[in-house]
Motif scaffolding. Structure first.
Motif, PDB file in Angstrom:
ATOM      1  N   ARG A 210       0.803  -1.220   0.000  1.00  0.00           N
ATOM      2  CA  ARG A 210       0.000   0.000   0.000  1.00  0.00           C
ATOM      3  C   ARG A 210       0.840   1.277   0.000  1.00  0.00           C
ATOM      4  O   ARG A 210       0.512   2.227  -0.706  1.00  0.00           O
ATOM      5  N   GLU A 211       1.926   1.308   0.755  1.00  0.00           N
ATOM      6  CA  GLU A 211       2.741   2.526   0.787  1.00  0.00           C
ATOM      7  C   GLU A 211       3.340   2.819  -0.588  1.00  0.00           C
ATOM      8  O   GLU A 211       3.293   3.955  -1.069  1.00  0.00           O
ATOM      9  N   ASP A 212       3.877   1.784  -1.233  1.00  0.00           N
ATOM     10  CA  ASP A 212       4.455   1.982  -2.566  1.00  0.00           C
ATOM     11  C   ASP A 212       3.403   2.452  -3.570  1.00  0.00           C
ATOM     12  O   ASP A 212       3.656   3.350  -4.372  1.00  0.00           O
ATOM     13  N   LEU A 213       2.233   1.846  -3.517  1.00  0.00           N
ATOM     14  CA  LEU A 213       1.197   2.218  -4.481  1.00  0.00           C
ATOM     15  C   LEU A 213       0.621   3.601  -4.186  1.00  0.00           C
ATOM     16  O   LEU A 213       0.243   4.324  -5.117  1.00  0.00           O
ATOM     17  N   THR A 214       0.572   3.976  -2.920  1.00  0.00           N
ATOM     18  CA  THR A 214       0.134   5.338  -2.588  1.00  0.00           C
ATOM     19  C   THR A 214       1.121   6.336  -3.187  1.00  0.00           C
ATOM     20  O   THR A 214       0.714   7.338  -3.789  1.00  0.00           O
ATOM     21  N   GLN A 215       2.398   6.036  -3.049  1.00  0.00           N
ATOM     22  CA  GLN A 215       3.405   6.904  -3.656  1.00  0.00           C
ATOM     23  C   GLN A 215       3.262   6.920  -5.176  1.00  0.00           C
ATOM     24  O   GLN A 215       3.405   7.973  -5.804  1.00  0.00           O
ATOM     25  N   ASP A 216       2.972   5.754  -5.778  1.00  0.00           N
ATOM     26  CA  ASP A 216       2.778   5.690  -7.227  1.00  0.00           C
ATOM     27  C   ASP A 216       1.647   6.619  -7.668  1.00  0.00           C
ATOM     28  O   ASP A 216       1.747   7.289  -8.708  1.00  0.00           O
ATOM     29  N   VAL A 217       0.570   6.643  -6.893  1.00  0.00           N
ATOM     30  CA  VAL A 217      -0.558   7.525  -7.226  1.00  0.00           C
ATOM     31  C   VAL A 217      -0.081   8.972  -7.280  1.00  0.00           C
ATOM     32  O   VAL A 217      -0.388   9.708  -8.222  1.00  0.00           O
ATOM     33  N   PHE A 218       0.695   9.365  -6.298  1.00  0.00           N
ATOM     34  CA  PHE A 218       1.145  10.756  -6.256  1.00  0.00           C
ATOM     35  C   PHE A 218       2.231  11.054  -7.289  1.00  0.00           C
ATOM     36  O   PHE A 218       2.314  12.184  -7.786  1.00  0.00           O
ATOM     37  N   VAL A 219       3.028  10.068  -7.642  1.00  0.00           N
ATOM     38  CA  VAL A 219       4.012  10.273  -8.712  1.00  0.00           C
ATOM     39  C   VAL A 219       3.275  10.510 -10.030  1.00  0.00           C
ATOM     40  O   VAL A 219       3.600  11.430 -10.789  1.00  0.00           O
ATOM     41  N   ILE A 220       2.270   9.693 -10.292  1.00  0.00           N
ATOM     42  CA  ILE A 220       1.473   9.875 -11.512  1.00  0.00           C
ATOM     43  C   ILE A 220       0.784  11.234 -11.477  1.00  0.00           C
ATOM     44  O   ILE A 220       0.785  11.969 -12.474  1.00  0.00           O
ATOM     45  N   ALA A 221       0.203  11.571 -10.341  1.00  0.00           N
ATOM     46  CA  ALA A 221      -0.474  12.869 -10.217  1.00  0.00           C
ATOM     47  C   ALA A 221       0.499  14.025 -10.446  1.00  0.00           C
ATOM     48  O   ALA A 221       0.163  15.002 -11.123  1.00  0.00           O
ATOM     49  N   ALA A 222       1.703  13.906  -9.910  1.00  0.00           N
ATOM     50  CA  ALA A 222       2.694  14.973 -10.081  1.00  0.00           C
ATOM     51  C   ALA A 222       3.099  15.131 -11.543  1.00  0.00           C
ATOM     52  O   ALA A 222       3.236  16.253 -12.039  1.00  0.00           O
TER      53      ALA A 222
END
Length: 182
Positions: free
Chosen positions: A41-53
């Protein structure tokens, strides 16, 4: 490059940071509800924000949460398609307390049991029904918004919501029968 360009980038970075800080926990919970294992979950949460950025310049205003939710749904769907991906065990979900309000022992046990039942019930739904029910009933998105987020017709959203709710009701009825609750 003009000074205004740098100021615009600074303002965008600050605005994105505010969005990140305000939304991190919500994205974390959404991924939990969409069936992402605690370990990932932590990695995928970061992935969401990387994509958003990386797509921040494409954001056209409107609901930032709906935009982030749509990204999270796609990230979770891609995650579930991975061949090595195992379903999260109920024990992992039950142990994944996202919010700790420190209730008494009885309330904590009841909440934990309810959370475990909800996660087991959600895991019985198809991915499409689960996404729709989570986005509508747990995250509070309106059906037209979900239609845009998932790129499906509005009637499909309503159908998935109805079928998902029916399946959840059947699951809960079965759980009640197991416990002998009327």
């Amino acid at each position: 490059m003009s000074m205004g360009g740098r100021d615009d980038r600074k303002e965008q970075a600050l605005t994105f940071r505010v969005l990140y800080d305000a939304s991190f926990d919500r994205v974390w919970r959404l991924l939990l509800r969409l069936g992402v294992r605690e370990a990932d979950r932590e990695d995928l949460t970061q992935d969401v924000f990387v994509i958003a950025a990386t797509r921040w310049s494409e954001f056209d205003g409107g609901s930032e949460w709906a935009w982030l939710s749509a990204i999270a749904v796609r990230v979770a769907a891609n995650y579930r398609r991975r061949p090595r991906q195992q379903k999260e065990s109920v024990e992992e979900v039950v142990g994944a307390d996202v919010i700790d309000h420190r209730p008494g022992v009885h309330e904590a046990l009841a909440a934990r049991e309810a959370r475990a039942t909800l996660m087991r019930a959600l895991s019985t739904l198809s991915d499409e029904q689960r996404e729709t029910v989570v986005l509508h009933d747990l995250e509070g998105h309106a059906a037209p918004e979900i239609s845009k987020m998932l790129a499906v017709p509005l009637n499909t959203v309503y159908s998935r919501l109805r079928l998902g709710r029916q399946a959840l009701a059947r699951f809960v009825e079965g759980e009640d029968r197991k416990r002998g609750t009327p």
